[in-house]
Scaffold this active site. Structure first.
Site, PDB file in Angstrom:
ATOM      1  N   GLN A  20       5.565  -4.405 -10.718  1.00 36.16           N
ATOM      2  CA  GLN A  20       6.732  -3.695  -9.888  1.00 36.16           C
ATOM      3  C   GLN A  20       7.884  -4.444  -9.731  1.00 36.16           C
ATOM      4  O   GLN A  20       8.809  -3.866  -9.182  1.00 36.16           O
ATOM      5  CB  GLN A  20       5.818  -3.657  -8.362  1.00 36.16           C
ATOM      6  CG  GLN A  20       4.653  -2.723  -8.512  1.00 36.16           C
ATOM      7  CD  GLN A  20       3.885  -2.684  -7.233  1.00 36.16           C
ATOM      8  OE1 GLN A  20       3.248  -3.371  -6.848  1.00 36.16           O
ATOM      9  NE2 GLN A  20       4.477  -1.588  -6.323  1.00 36.16           N
ATOM     10  N   ARG A  77       2.590 -14.420  -2.974  1.00 36.18           N
ATOM     11  CA  ARG A  77       1.326 -13.824  -3.818  1.00 36.18           C
ATOM     12  C   ARG A  77       2.200 -13.113  -4.584  1.00 36.18           C
ATOM     13  O   ARG A  77       3.013 -12.093  -4.447  1.00 36.18           O
ATOM     14  CB  ARG A  77       0.506 -12.858  -3.048  1.00 36.18           C
ATOM     15  CG  ARG A  77      -0.405 -12.214  -3.628  1.00 36.18           C
ATOM     16  CD  ARG A  77      -1.340 -11.061  -2.837  1.00 36.18           C
ATOM     17  NE  ARG A  77      -1.968 -10.391  -3.816  1.00 36.18           N
ATOM     18  CZ  ARG A  77      -2.345  -9.115  -3.585  1.00 36.18           C
ATOM     19  NH1 ARG A  77      -1.806  -8.278  -2.761  1.00 36.18           N
ATOM     20  NH2 ARG A  77      -3.037  -8.656  -4.301  1.00 36.18           N
ATOM     21  N   HIS A 123      -3.214  -7.057 -11.209  1.00 34.27           N
ATOM     22  CA  HIS A 123      -2.740  -5.914 -10.249  1.00 34.27           C
ATOM     23  C   HIS A 123      -2.392  -4.774 -11.382  1.00 34.27           C
ATOM     24  O   HIS A 123      -1.087  -4.084 -11.155  1.00 34.27           O
ATOM     25  CB  HIS A 123      -1.717  -6.361  -9.610  1.00 34.27           C
ATOM     26  CG  HIS A 123      -1.135  -5.823  -8.363  1.00 34.27           C
ATOM     27  ND1 HIS A 123      -1.048  -6.388  -7.019  1.00 34.27           N
ATOM     28  CD2 HIS A 123      -1.006  -4.578  -7.932  1.00 34.27           C
ATOM     29  CE1 HIS A 123      -0.894  -5.462  -6.204  1.00 34.27           C
ATOM     30  NE2 HIS A 123      -0.501  -4.412  -6.709  1.00 34.27           N
ATOM     31  N   ASN A 169      -6.871  -6.823  -8.016  1.00 31.19           N
ATOM     32  CA  ASN A 169      -6.020  -6.321  -6.657  1.00 31.19           C
ATOM     33  C   ASN A 169      -6.579  -4.862  -6.534  1.00 31.19           C
ATOM     34  O   ASN A 169      -6.562  -4.022  -7.422  1.00 31.19           O
ATOM     35  CB  ASN A 169      -4.584  -6.290  -6.721  1.00 31.19           C
ATOM     36  CG  ASN A 169      -4.061  -5.359  -5.620  1.00 31.19           C
ATOM     37  OD1 ASN A 169      -4.011  -5.936  -4.352  1.00 31.19           O
ATOM     38  ND2 ASN A 169      -3.475  -4.011  -5.661  1.00 31.19           N
ATOM     39  N   GLU A 170      -7.244  -4.561  -5.293  1.00 31.82           N
ATOM     40  CA  GLU A 170      -7.557  -3.002  -4.992  1.00 31.82           C
ATOM     41  C   GLU A 170      -8.144  -2.367  -6.127  1.00 31.82           C
ATOM     42  O   GLU A 170      -7.550  -1.400  -6.755  1.00 31.82           O
ATOM     43  CB  GLU A 170      -6.310  -2.181  -4.579  1.00 31.82           C
ATOM     44  CG  GLU A 170      -5.565  -2.618  -3.332  1.00 31.82           C
ATOM     45  CD  GLU A 170      -4.370  -1.591  -2.801  1.00 31.82           C
ATOM     46  OE1 GLU A 170      -4.211  -0.841  -3.198  1.00 31.82           O
ATOM     47  OE2 GLU A 170      -4.095  -2.319  -1.720  1.00 31.82           O
ATOM     48  N   ASN A 310      -6.201  -5.845   2.154  1.00 33.98           N
ATOM     49  CA  ASN A 310      -4.938  -4.890   2.068  1.00 33.98           C
ATOM     50  C   ASN A 310      -5.014  -3.875   2.884  1.00 33.98           C
ATOM     51  O   ASN A 310      -6.261  -3.158   2.884  1.00 33.98           O
ATOM     52  CB  ASN A 310      -4.636  -4.457   0.702  1.00 33.98           C
ATOM     53  CG  ASN A 310      -4.098  -5.515  -0.013  1.00 33.98           C
ATOM     54  OD1 ASN A 310      -4.145  -6.619   0.131  1.00 33.98           O
ATOM     55  ND2 ASN A 310      -3.666  -4.874  -1.445  1.00 33.98           N
ATOM     56  N   TYR A 312      -2.836  -0.629   5.557  1.00 38.01           N
ATOM     57  CA  TYR A 312      -1.539  -0.253   5.588  1.00 38.01           C
ATOM     58  C   TYR A 312      -1.407   0.799   7.031  1.00 38.01           C
ATOM     59  O   TYR A 312      -0.428   0.905   7.819  1.00 38.01           O
ATOM     60  CB  TYR A 312      -0.890   0.661   4.563  1.00 38.01           C
ATOM     61  CG  TYR A 312      -0.333  -0.514   3.457  1.00 38.01           C
ATOM     62  CD1 TYR A 312       0.774  -0.676   3.381  1.00 38.01           C
ATOM     63  CD2 TYR A 312      -1.284  -0.766   2.401  1.00 38.01           C
ATOM     64  CE1 TYR A 312       1.317  -1.567   2.281  1.00 38.01           C
ATOM     65  CE2 TYR A 312      -1.055  -1.718   1.571  1.00 38.01           C
ATOM     66  CZ  TYR A 312       0.483  -2.170   1.411  1.00 38.01           C
ATOM     67  OH  TYR A 312       0.739  -2.890   0.587  1.00 38.01           O
ATOM     68  N   GLU A 381      -1.915  -7.921   1.711  1.00 37.97           N
ATOM     69  CA  GLU A 381      -0.835  -7.005   1.785  1.00 37.97           C
ATOM     70  C   GLU A 381      -1.009  -5.977   3.242  1.00 37.97           C
ATOM     71  O   GLU A 381      -2.044  -5.897   3.597  1.00 37.97           O
ATOM     72  CB  GLU A 381      -1.048  -5.833   0.832  1.00 37.97           C
ATOM     73  CG  GLU A 381      -0.540  -6.208  -0.615  1.00 37.97           C
ATOM     74  CD  GLU A 381      -0.616  -5.205  -1.637  1.00 37.97           C
ATOM     75  OE1 GLU A 381      -0.708  -3.971  -1.251  1.00 37.97           O
ATOM     76  OE2 GLU A 381      -0.903  -5.500  -2.862  1.00 37.97           O
ATOM     77  N   TRP A 431       3.703  -7.037   2.628  1.00 41.09           N
ATOM     78  CA  TRP A 431       4.178  -6.091   1.440  1.00 41.09           C
ATOM     79  C   TRP A 431       5.393  -5.499   1.659  1.00 41.09           C
ATOM     80  O   TRP A 431       5.337  -4.754   2.911  1.00 41.09           O
ATOM     81  CB  TRP A 431       3.133  -5.323   0.724  1.00 41.09           C
ATOM     82  CG  TRP A 431       3.503  -4.490  -0.309  1.00 41.09           C
ATOM     83  CD1 TRP A 431       4.427  -3.513  -0.263  1.00 41.09           C
ATOM     84  CD2 TRP A 431       3.329  -5.022  -1.643  1.00 41.09           C
ATOM     85  NE1 TRP A 431       4.518  -3.182  -1.750  1.00 41.09           N
ATOM     86  CE2 TRP A 431       3.776  -3.974  -2.458  1.00 41.09           C
ATOM     87  CE3 TRP A 431       2.619  -6.107  -2.130  1.00 41.09           C
ATOM     88  CZ2 TRP A 431       3.855  -4.154  -4.015  1.00 41.09           C
ATOM     89  CZ3 TRP A 431       2.524  -6.135  -3.399  1.00 41.09           C
ATOM     90  CH2 TRP A 431       3.054  -5.303  -4.524  1.00 41.09           C
ATOM     91  N   GLU A 438       7.622   1.673  -6.809  1.00 41.53           N
ATOM     92  CA  GLU A 438       6.288   2.101  -6.125  1.00 41.53           C
ATOM     93  C   GLU A 438       5.570   2.870  -6.824  1.00 41.53           C
ATOM     94  O   GLU A 438       5.264   4.092  -6.402  1.00 41.53           O
ATOM     95  CB  GLU A 438       6.737   2.561  -4.770  1.00 41.53           C
ATOM     96  CG  GLU A 438       5.749   3.026  -3.960  1.00 41.53           C
ATOM     97  CD  GLU A 438       4.720   2.106  -3.438  1.00 41.53           C
ATOM     98  OE1 GLU A 438       4.769   0.819  -3.687  1.00 41.53           O
ATOM     99  OE2 GLU A 438       3.569   2.645  -2.778  1.00 41.53           O
ATOM    100  N   TRP A 439       4.983   2.599  -7.965  1.00 43.45           N
ATOM    101  CA  TRP A 439       3.964   3.476  -8.969  1.00 43.45           C
ATOM    102  C   TRP A 439       4.511   4.669  -8.965  1.00 43.45           C
ATOM    103  O   TRP A 439       5.835   4.891  -9.379  1.00 43.45           O
ATOM    104  CB  TRP A 439       2.619   3.175  -8.251  1.00 43.45           C
ATOM    105  CG  TRP A 439       2.369   1.568  -8.238  1.00 43.45           C
ATOM    106  CD1 TRP A 439       2.129   1.034  -6.861  1.00 43.45           C
ATOM    107  CD2 TRP A 439       1.987   0.716  -9.028  1.00 43.45           C
ATOM    108  NE1 TRP A 439       1.835  -0.303  -7.262  1.00 43.45           N
ATOM    109  CE2 TRP A 439       1.882  -0.641  -8.324  1.00 43.45           C
ATOM    110  CE3 TRP A 439       2.094   0.517 -10.360  1.00 43.45           C
ATOM    111  CZ2 TRP A 439       1.714  -1.792  -8.997  1.00 43.45           C
ATOM    112  CZ3 TRP A 439       1.749  -0.456 -10.925  1.00 43.45           C
ATOM    113  CH2 TRP A 439       1.445  -1.854 -10.323  1.00 43.45           C
TER     114      TRP A 439
END
Ligand code: PNW
Length: 478
Positions: A20, A77, A123, A169-170, A310, A312, A381, A431, A438-439
């Protein structure tokens, strides 16, 4: 309001991920990752962009560290691009010293500025070569052995300097978004309009299983060969958002809320903390959910020194009374953004899935703490995009009140969880440090506390929210 506080040594800072922010994807011998290739396929990324330049952090990492210092961060991180370090990825493939040196330099720069490095080994940017060779995550023996060798290279290079390690990650995103819905690399799905390959009914569960085993194997290696010498800690980062019943009076909806949490979080956390998958998943998925051999179970069970969290937002959940479809991955529920009374869960943002709900953060921390025996939680995050932010002028973007308010609500909820609910939370990484790639949303969606001028040499300008985060922790940590 009760007296809220956090420990004086509470670790707060910011998070990013290699693909990213780094750019320089063809520089100094880096190999392709599955994201480099995915971005080249028409229609996969909203603005047709990629991580080729991103925030240019491969060249501007000293600016990143100076920025962290300016913002008062205690920790940073970041993640390692596996294909920068081992261009072809495999355990017999060559290590690229130039790529490895970048991370050594970054860690040294952080340490000389008094900022603790927190390293995410993986990630999402799997070396493309491993996907071509054997299907990446889908091949257990190859993937686990290659991942453990990669981890070993990183422990050897950075083990004496880095005290916080995150294996993955995730993994929910790699499994579900990468191998079921197909919206993330490598883009596999049963949906033949999306992908010519993939089986959404089986592959995500296989991928998740193999990631858990790879995590366990890397932790075993770290604990046996590196931890005794260096004394760091290692864990996995899981994503998941709080759930609220669509109809608060419906027992079915309340049960569905638990099931949704199990399908997103307990899928990974139960094997790690309890040694097996949740009963709700075994009953819905049957033999499509792989089972652990006794050796694998021993590897995975007890493999977290801390819980990487993580989160949101939150969702309203409605029970479905029809049988689960073969590609269902959420426990046969409807995931909604407003309830029966048409109340939204929170304000809209630029991310279709993200509507902030600060009280859910406290509740989710309590849920994790209760289910897993009060593990130390490291929030790795938490943050938000803002509806229409990218359409504003730089001056307007820097006044990001919406994001500042998000952090006020969430850091406060965290302090409540610690001060009032007895949750053992030791860290919070917002984050993100920078606006970044952003992907599948490309650069249209910004998550940074720092504005990055993509037309102006990727110059960095801290937003208002960066000041607010520092003020919050400075006043809470005492
Ligand atoms: C996380 N969802 O991704 C990632 O760890 C970051 O790399 C990313 O930039 C950040 O959150 C913001 O999106 C997610 O659809 C992406 O639920 C999508 C979802 C969740 C997390």
């Amino acid at each position: 309001m009760a007296n809220l506080s956090l420990p004086k040594d509470f670790l707060w800072g910011y998070a990013t991920a290699s693909y990213q922010i780094e750019g320089s994807t063809n520089i100094d011998g880096r190999g392709d990752s599955i994201w480099d290739v995915f971005c080249q396929q028409p229609g996969k990324i909203a603005d047709g962009s990629s991580g080729v330049v991103a925030c240019d952090s491969y060249r501007q990492y000293k600016q990143d560290v100076a920025l962290l210092k300016l913002l008062g961060a205690k920790a940073y991180r970041f993640s390692i691009s596996w294909s920068r370090v081992i261009p072809h990825g495999g355990r017999s493939d060559e290590v690229n010293q130039l790529g490895l040196q970048y991370y050594v330099n970054l860690v040294d720069e952080l340490l000389s500025n008094g900022i603790a490095p927190m390293v995410t080994l993986f990630h999402w940017d799997l070396p493309q070569k491993l996907y071509e060779r054997y299907g990446g995550f889908l091949n257990k023996d190859e993937f686990v052995a290659d991942y453990v060798r990669f981890a070993k290279v990183m422990f050897e290079a950075l083990g004496s300097k880095v005290k916080y390690w995150i294996t993955f990650n995730e993994p929910w995103c790699s499994s579900i978004l990468g191998h079921s819905s197909g919206v993330f690399a490598p883009g596999r799905s049963s949906d033949r309009e999306r992908s010519s390959e993939g089986d959404s009914s089986t592959e995500p569960w296989i991928v998740g299983h193999h990631i858990l085993i790879a995590h366990g194997a890397a932790v075993k290696l770290y604990r046996e060969e590196f931890k005794p010498r260096h004394g760091g800690i290692i864990g996995i980062t899981l994503n998941g958002d709080w759930t609220l019943p669509f109809d608060a009076d419906s027992k079915d909806d309340l049960e569905a809320c638990q099931r949704k949490l199990e399908f997103s979080i307990a899928w990974y956390a139960d094997p790690i903390y309890h040694g097996e998958y949740p009963a709700s998943m075994r009953s819905q998925l049957g033999s499509r959910l792989p089972s652990f051999s006794p050796e694998e179970k021993a590897l995975v069970h007890g493999s977290n020194d801390f819980y990487g969290m993580n989160t949101y937002c939150a969702n309203y959940i409605r029970h479905r009374s029809t049988p689960a479809t073969a590609d269902d991955y959420s426990g046969n529920v409807d995931i909604l953004l407003s309830n029966k009374a048409h109340q939204p869960v929170g304000p809209i943002t630029q991310s279709p899935w993200l509507q902030p709900y600060p009280p859910g953060f406290r509740k989710l921390m309590k849920w994790i703490s209760g289910r897993y025996g009060r593990p130390p939680i490291y929030v790795t995050e938490n943050g938000t995009s803002i509806k229409g932010e990218n359409d504003l002028s730089r001056e307007e973007i820097l006044k990001d009140d919406f994001r500042a308010e998000y952090f006020r609500g969430h850091v406060n909820a965290l302090a409540e969880a610690v001060s009032l609910d007895g949750v053992d939370c030791k860290a919070y990484m917002a984050w993100s440090l920078l606006d970044n790639f952003e992907w599948a949303e490309g650069y249209e969606t910004r998550f940074g506390v720092t504005y990055v001028d993509y037309q102006g040499g990727q110059k960095r300008y801290p937003k208002e929210s960066a000041k607010v985060v520092a003020q919050l922790f400075n006043s809470l940590c005492q």
